[in-house]
Design a protein around this motif. Structure first.
Motif, PDB file in Angstrom:
ATOM      1  N   CYS A 125      14.944 -18.785  -4.476  1.00  0.00           N
ATOM      2  CA  CYS A 125      16.116 -19.113  -3.865  1.00  0.00           C
ATOM      3  C   CYS A 125      17.278 -18.592  -4.929  1.00  0.00           C
ATOM      4  O   CYS A 125      17.301 -18.495  -5.956  1.00  0.00           O
ATOM      5  CB  CYS A 125      16.329 -20.941  -4.000  1.00  0.00           C
ATOM      6  N   VAL A 126      18.273 -17.977  -4.020  1.00  0.00           N
ATOM      7  CA  VAL A 126      19.400 -17.184  -4.822  1.00  0.00           C
ATOM      8  C   VAL A 126      20.751 -17.837  -4.580  1.00  0.00           C
ATOM      9  O   VAL A 126      21.066 -17.900  -3.252  1.00  0.00           O
ATOM     10  CB  VAL A 126      19.398 -15.615  -4.343  1.00  0.00           C
ATOM     11  N   ALA A 127      21.282 -18.382  -5.620  1.00  0.00           N
ATOM     12  CA  ALA A 127      22.505 -18.685  -5.619  1.00  0.00           C
ATOM     13  C   ALA A 127      23.713 -17.915  -6.347  1.00  0.00           C
ATOM     14  O   ALA A 127      23.501 -17.745  -7.604  1.00  0.00           O
ATOM     15  CB  ALA A 127      22.385 -20.291  -6.088  1.00  0.00           C
ATOM     16  N   SER A 128      24.872 -17.559  -5.523  1.00  0.00           N
ATOM     17  CA  SER A 128      25.528 -16.671  -6.259  1.00  0.00           C
ATOM     18  C   SER A 128      26.975 -16.775  -5.754  1.00  0.00           C
ATOM     19  O   SER A 128      27.093 -17.217  -4.628  1.00  0.00           O
ATOM     20  CB  SER A 128      25.169 -15.180  -6.358  1.00  0.00           C
ATOM     21  N   SER A 129      27.935 -16.405  -6.294  1.00  0.00           N
ATOM     22  CA  SER A 129      29.392 -16.369  -6.189  1.00  0.00           C
ATOM     23  C   SER A 129      30.009 -15.207  -6.570  1.00  0.00           C
ATOM     24  O   SER A 129      29.745 -14.502  -7.510  1.00  0.00           O
ATOM     25  CB  SER A 129      30.077 -17.633  -6.268  1.00  0.00           C
ATOM     26  N   THR A 130      31.449 -14.672  -5.917  1.00  0.00           N
ATOM     27  CA  THR A 130      31.976 -13.689  -6.564  1.00  0.00           C
ATOM     28  C   THR A 130      33.350 -13.922  -6.630  1.00  0.00           C
ATOM     29  O   THR A 130      34.009 -14.661  -5.918  1.00  0.00           O
ATOM     30  CB  THR A 130      31.716 -12.340  -5.609  1.00  0.00           C
ATOM     31  N   GLY A 131      34.132 -13.460  -7.602  1.00  0.00           N
ATOM     32  CA  GLY A 131      35.475 -13.398  -7.705  1.00  0.00           C
ATOM     33  C   GLY A 131      35.865 -15.009  -7.622  1.00  0.00           C
ATOM     34  O   GLY A 131      35.466 -15.547  -8.645  1.00  0.00           O
ATOM     35  N   THR A 132      36.952 -15.346  -6.754  1.00  0.00           N
ATOM     36  CA  THR A 132      37.649 -16.626  -6.939  1.00  0.00           C
ATOM     37  C   THR A 132      36.649 -17.337  -6.159  1.00  0.00           C
ATOM     38  O   THR A 132      36.965 -18.843  -6.196  1.00  0.00           O
ATOM     39  CB  THR A 132      38.930 -16.687  -6.314  1.00  0.00           C
ATOM     40  N   ASN A 133      35.675 -16.992  -5.439  1.00  0.00           N
ATOM     41  CA  ASN A 133      34.873 -17.760  -4.676  1.00  0.00           C
ATOM     42  C   ASN A 133      33.590 -18.675  -5.436  1.00  0.00           C
ATOM     43  O   ASN A 133      33.335 -18.305  -6.683  1.00  0.00           O
ATOM     44  CB  ASN A 133      34.073 -16.945  -3.726  1.00  0.00           C
ATOM     45  N   ILE A 134      33.156 -19.586  -5.154  1.00  0.00           N
ATOM     46  CA  ILE A 134      32.301 -20.507  -5.762  1.00  0.00           C
ATOM     47  C   ILE A 134      31.284 -21.121  -5.132  1.00  0.00           C
ATOM     48  O   ILE A 134      31.382 -21.467  -3.924  1.00  0.00           O
ATOM     49  CB  ILE A 134      33.098 -21.459  -6.889  1.00  0.00           C
ATOM     50  N   THR A 135      30.124 -21.305  -5.842  1.00  0.00           N
ATOM     51  CA  THR A 135      29.112 -22.149  -5.180  1.00  0.00           C
ATOM     52  C   THR A 135      29.171 -23.268  -6.027  1.00  0.00           C
ATOM     53  O   THR A 135      28.816 -23.399  -7.425  1.00  0.00           O
ATOM     54  CB  THR A 135      27.683 -21.386  -5.000  1.00  0.00           C
ATOM     55  N   ASP A 136      29.404 -24.410  -5.316  1.00  0.00           N
ATOM     56  CA  ASP A 136      29.822 -25.710  -6.034  1.00  0.00           C
ATOM     57  C   ASP A 136      28.705 -26.616  -5.748  1.00  0.00           C
ATOM     58  O   ASP A 136      28.562 -27.135  -4.651  1.00  0.00           O
ATOM     59  CB  ASP A 136      30.950 -26.136  -5.503  1.00  0.00           C
ATOM     60  N   ILE A 137      27.765 -27.175  -6.739  1.00  0.00           N
ATOM     61  CA  ILE A 137      26.840 -28.047  -6.602  1.00  0.00           C
ATOM     62  C   ILE A 137      27.216 -29.127  -7.401  1.00  0.00           C
ATOM     63  O   ILE A 137      26.834 -29.411  -8.684  1.00  0.00           O
ATOM     64  CB  ILE A 137      25.415 -27.564  -7.146  1.00  0.00           C
ATOM     65  N   ARG A 138      27.705 -30.452  -6.793  1.00  0.00           N
ATOM     66  CA  ARG A 138      28.590 -31.328  -7.611  1.00  0.00           C
ATOM     67  C   ARG A 138      28.143 -32.580  -7.013  1.00  0.00           C
ATOM     68  O   ARG A 138      28.064 -32.882  -5.654  1.00  0.00           O
ATOM     69  CB  ARG A 138      30.267 -30.838  -7.206  1.00  0.00           C
ATOM     70  N   GLN A 139      28.256 -33.699  -7.915  1.00  0.00           N
ATOM     71  CA  GLN A 139      28.067 -34.952  -7.330  1.00  0.00           C
ATOM     72  C   GLN A 139      26.909 -35.488  -6.242  1.00  0.00           C
ATOM     73  O   GLN A 139      27.070 -36.305  -5.590  1.00  0.00           O
ATOM     74  CB  GLN A 139      29.704 -35.666  -6.692  1.00  0.00           C
ATOM     75  N   ASN A 140      25.887 -34.681  -6.696  1.00  0.00           N
ATOM     76  CA  ASN A 140      24.637 -35.076  -5.834  1.00  0.00           C
ATOM     77  C   ASN A 140      23.644 -36.171  -6.814  1.00  0.00           C
ATOM     78  O   ASN A 140      23.851 -35.804  -8.052  1.00  0.00           O
ATOM     79  CB  ASN A 140      23.858 -33.890  -5.577  1.00  0.00           C
ATOM     80  N   VAL A 141      22.956 -36.769  -6.125  1.00  0.00           N
ATOM     81  CA  VAL A 141      22.059 -37.910  -6.799  1.00  0.00           C
ATOM     82  C   VAL A 141      20.634 -37.690  -6.444  1.00  0.00           C
ATOM     83  O   VAL A 141      20.345 -37.533  -5.104  1.00  0.00           O
ATOM     84  CB  VAL A 141      22.554 -39.225  -6.574  1.00  0.00           C
ATOM     85  N   ALA A 142      19.658 -37.635  -7.463  1.00  0.00           N
ATOM     86  CA  ALA A 142      18.287 -37.572  -7.040  1.00  0.00           C
ATOM     87  C   ALA A 142      17.738 -38.908  -7.868  1.00  0.00           C
ATOM     88  O   ALA A 142      18.117 -39.302  -8.971  1.00  0.00           O
ATOM     89  CB  ALA A 142      17.427 -36.481  -7.344  1.00  0.00           C
ATOM     90  N   THR A 143      16.748 -39.637  -7.130  1.00  0.00           N
ATOM     91  CA  THR A 143      16.137 -40.923  -7.787  1.00  0.00           C
ATOM     92  C   THR A 143      15.276 -40.391  -8.848  1.00  0.00           C
ATOM     93  O   THR A 143      15.159 -40.836  -9.725  1.00  0.00           O
ATOM     94  CB  THR A 143      15.468 -41.630  -6.787  1.00  0.00           C
ATOM     95  N   ASN A 144      14.523 -39.079  -8.589  1.00  0.00           N
ATOM     96  CA  ASN A 144      13.478 -38.810  -9.674  1.00  0.00           C
ATOM     97  C   ASN A 144      14.044 -37.486 -10.388  1.00  0.00           C
ATOM     98  O   ASN A 144      14.398 -37.516 -11.329  1.00  0.00           O
ATOM     99  CB  ASN A 144      12.192 -38.446  -8.808  1.00  0.00           C
ATOM    100  N   TYR A 145      13.867 -36.152  -9.615  1.00  0.00           N
ATOM    101  CA  TYR A 145      14.127 -35.197 -10.487  1.00  0.00           C
ATOM    102  C   TYR A 145      15.216 -34.320  -9.644  1.00  0.00           C
ATOM    103  O   TYR A 145      15.358 -34.151  -8.538  1.00  0.00           O
ATOM    104  CB  TYR A 145      12.917 -34.185 -10.329  1.00  0.00           C
ATOM    105  N   GLY A 146      16.138 -33.624 -10.638  1.00  0.00           N
ATOM    106  CA  GLY A 146      16.947 -32.783 -10.018  1.00  0.00           C
ATOM    107  C   GLY A 146      18.114 -33.476  -9.093  1.00  0.00           C
ATOM    108  O   GLY A 146      18.242 -33.111  -8.108  1.00  0.00           O
ATOM    109  N   GLY A 147      19.264 -33.744  -9.737  1.00  0.00           N
ATOM    110  CA  GLY A 147      20.549 -34.391  -9.184  1.00  0.00           C
ATOM    111  C   GLY A 147      21.021 -33.117  -8.398  1.00  0.00           C
ATOM    112  O   GLY A 147      21.467 -33.249  -7.254  1.00  0.00           O
ATOM    113  N   GLY A 148      21.121 -32.029  -9.112  1.00  0.00           N
ATOM    114  CA  GLY A 148      21.847 -30.941  -8.473  1.00  0.00           C
ATOM    115  C   GLY A 148      20.966 -30.091  -7.731  1.00  0.00           C
ATOM    116  O   GLY A 148      20.854 -29.896  -6.565  1.00  0.00           O
TER     117      GLY A 148
END
Length: 488
Positions: free
Chosen positions: A389-412
C-alpha cells in the motif's frame, strides 16, 4: 424525458431511413381499426398489428392505455413477446409511461410473455413495461428466451423514457437485457433475475436512469450488471445482489453515480473490475463479506465520497468482514473522501479501506481524506498480508488519516503479517485511537517505510493507544520500521 429531447433522438436515429416516414397509430379503443393504421379513427388496437405493417423509418404512435394483448415469437425462439420490432421502426407513446403500459404475463415458464423485443436499430420510448417474464428452461441456444423480462434489446437503437416495473427473467436482466443498445432515462423497480435484477447491459451505454428495489439472486448486480461501456448519471437505491448490490461494472466506466442503501455480500453499493469510476457517491450501503460501499478489483476511483457504509448486514453469519467503506484489490484511490464507515464486530478489518493483494498490482491512496471510520483492526486502513500500500500527497494536497478508531490494532492504519506500507509527502495521522498503535500498527513481519518528499513531511500527532504505541506500534518479531524526516 422532455418531448423535445425525445424528438431529437428519434430524428437522429431515423435519419438513415426513407425520406418519407409514415406514422402509424395505436389506440386500445379504436372505433374502426383498419390497416395501414394511418389515422386515429382507423388506429390499430394492438401495438403488434401496427408494427407488422411498418416499413423502414416508420413511427408507431400509441396513446393512453394498457396494451396486454397481441404478440409475436421471434424467429428461432419460443417465448412470446407482447411487441416484437425487428427493423428501424420507432414505437413511441404519446403521453409517456404514467398512462401507457405494455403488460406481459407470468410467472416464468412456458406460458410467460415478455413485454418487448427489439433488434436491428429499433427504438422504444415512453412506456411502462410491467409483469413481463421469460421462459425458465430450454435447450441449447435458448438463453435469449431466458433474458430480459421487460425488454430484450439486441443491437437495437434506443430504449428511453421507460418505467420498467415488476418483471422477471430466469437468467439475466429482470427488467432489461440490452446488447449494443443505448438505455437512457429509464426507471427500473422491483425487477428480478439471476444477474442484473434491474438491467443486464453488454456493450450498452446506460444513462440518466434510476434503479430501486431490484434483486439479483444469487448473482451479480442487484440494480444493474454492466460490461464494456459507460454508466453515467445513474442512481441505485435499495437493490440487492450477491456481488454489487447496486451496480456490478466490468471493464467499463462509471461517472456521477449514486448508490444508497443497497445490500450485497461483496460491494454493497458497487462491485467493479478493471474499471474507472469518477464522481461516485456511496452512502449507507451494507455487506457481510467485503466492501460496504464498494468492492473493487484493479480499478481507479477518483473524486468520490464513501460515507456511512457498514459491514453489519446479516451480522452473525461468522468470520471477519473487510472494508466497511471500500475493499480494494490492486486499486488507485485519488482525491476521495472515505468517512464514517464502520465494522460491527471486533474481528472486522478496515473501517475505511481494506487493501488486498492481486498479482503485482499495487494499492495506492493519493490525496484522500480517510476519517471517522471504525473497525476491529485498521480503523482507517487495513493492509492485508502480501499487499503493498502506497499513500502519498504532493504540494498543498494531503492524505489525511484522522479520527479513526480500532478496537484492537491500528486506529489509523493496521498492517497484517507480512504486509507492506509506504508513505510519503504530506501524509497526516491525527487523533486516531486503538488498543495498540493509535496512529499505525505493524504486525509481525510487516514493513513500514514513511519519508519526506519534496520538502513535505509526514506527521503523527494526537494519536492514542490504551495499551502500547500511541503513535506507532511495531513491536512484533521481524517487523521493519523505517522513518525518515517524520514528525511524531
Amino acid at each position: 424525458m422532455s418531448s423535445i429531447r425525445v424528438a431529437g433522438l428519434l430524428a437522429l436515429l431515423l435519419a438513415s431511413s426513407a425520406p418519407a416516414q409514415t406514422a402509424r397509430y395505436v389506440w386500445t379503443n379504436s372505433p374502426a381499426p383498419a390497416a395501414p393504421y394511418t389515422n386515429w379513427h382507423t388506429a390499430a388496437r394492438t401495438l403488434q398489428a401496427a408494427v407488422d405493417v411498418c416499413e423502414k423509418g416508420d413511427i408507431v404512435w400509441a396513446t393512453n392505455g394498457i396494451y396486454s394483448s397481441g404478440g409475436r415469437v421471434a424467429p428461432g425462439r419460443a417465448l412470446t413477446n407482447r411487441v416484437m420490432v425487428t427493423g428501424l421502426v420507432a414505437v413511441v407513446s404519446v403521453n409517456g409511461p404514467k398512462v401507457t403500459t405494455i403488460r406481459g404475463a407470468g410467472p416464468p415458464g412456458p406460458a410467460a410473455v415478455r413485454c418487448v423485443y427489439l433488434t436491428n436499430d429499433a427504438v422504444l420510448s415512453g412506456f411502462r413495461l410491467e409483469n413481463g417474464h421469460t421462459l425458465n428452461a430450454g435447450g441449447a441456444g435458448s438463453e435469449p428466451d431466458q433474458h430480459g423480462g421487460g425488454l430484450y434489446a439486441f443491437n437495437a437503437g434506443l430504449a428511453t423514457n421507460c418505467l420498467v416495473v415488476s418483471n422477471a427473467a430466469s437468467r439475466q436482466g429482470g427488467g432489461i437485457y440490452a446488447y449494443g443498445t443505448t438505455v437512457d432515462d429509464c426507471r427500473m423497480e422491483h425487477n428480478e433475475a439471476e444477474d442484473g435484477g434491474g438491467a443486464y447491459l453488454y456493450f450498452s451505454p446506460l444513462r440518466n436512469s434510476e434503479f430501486l428495489d431490484n434483486l439479483a439472486s444469487p448473482g451479480y448486480g442487484g440494480g444493474a450488471y454492466a460490461v464494456g461501456d459507460e454508466v453515467t448519471d445513474c442512481t441505485f437505491t435499495r437493490n440487492n445482489g450477491y456481488w454489487g448490490g447496486g451496480l456490478f461494472l466490468g471493464a467499463g466506466e462509471a461517472h456521477r453515480v449514486v448508490a444508497v442503501s443497497n445490500l450485497a455480500a461483496r460491494g454493497g453499493g458497487v462491485a467493479a473490475g478493471e474499471a474507472i469510476l469518477d464522481d461516485i457517491q456511496l452512502l449507507r450501503n451494507s455487506v457481510f463479506e467485503r466492501g460496504g460501499g464498494a468492492y473493487l478489483q484493479m480499478c481507479w476511483l477518483t473524486d468520490s465520497v464513501v460515507s456511512n457504509n457498514n459491514l453489519a448486514w446479516q451480522d452473525g453469519v461468522g468470520g471477519a468482514a473487510f472494508g466497511a467503506g471500500v475493499a480494494g484489490e490492486g486499486c488507485r484511490f485519488e482525491t476521495c473522501v472515505i468517512r464514517d464507515n464502520w465494522g460491527y464486530d471486533a474481528d472486522d478489518q478496515g473501517g475505511g479501506l481494506a487493501c488486498f493483494p492481486v498479482g503485482t498490482w499495487t494499492t495506492e491512496v493519493v490525496n484522500c481524506s480517510i476519517r471517522d471510520n471504525f473497525a476491529g483492526d485498521g480503523g482507517g486502513i487495513f493492509v492485508f498480508t502480501g499487499t503493498l500500500c502506497v499513500a502519498s500527497s504532493t504540494g498543498t494536497n494531503i492524505t489525511d488519516i484522522r479520527q479513526n478508531v480500532a478496537t484492537n490494532y491500528g486506529g489509523g492504519v493496521c498492517l497484517s503479517t507480512q504486509a507492506v506500507f509506504r508513505g510519503s509527502g504530506n501524509l497526516l495521522f491525527a487523533a486516531n485511537e486503538a488498543a495498540n498503535g493509535g496512529g499505525l500498527a505493524a504486525r509481525a513481519g510487516a514493513q513500514v517505510n514513511i519519508e519526506e518528499s519534496n520538502g513535505d513531511l509526514p506527521v503523527f500527532y494526537d494519536n492514542f493507544a490504551t495499551n502500547s504505541g500511541g503513535g506507532i506500534f511495531a513491536a512484533e518479531a521481524a517487523t521493519q520500521l523505517a522513518l525518515r524526516d517524520v514528525q511524531i
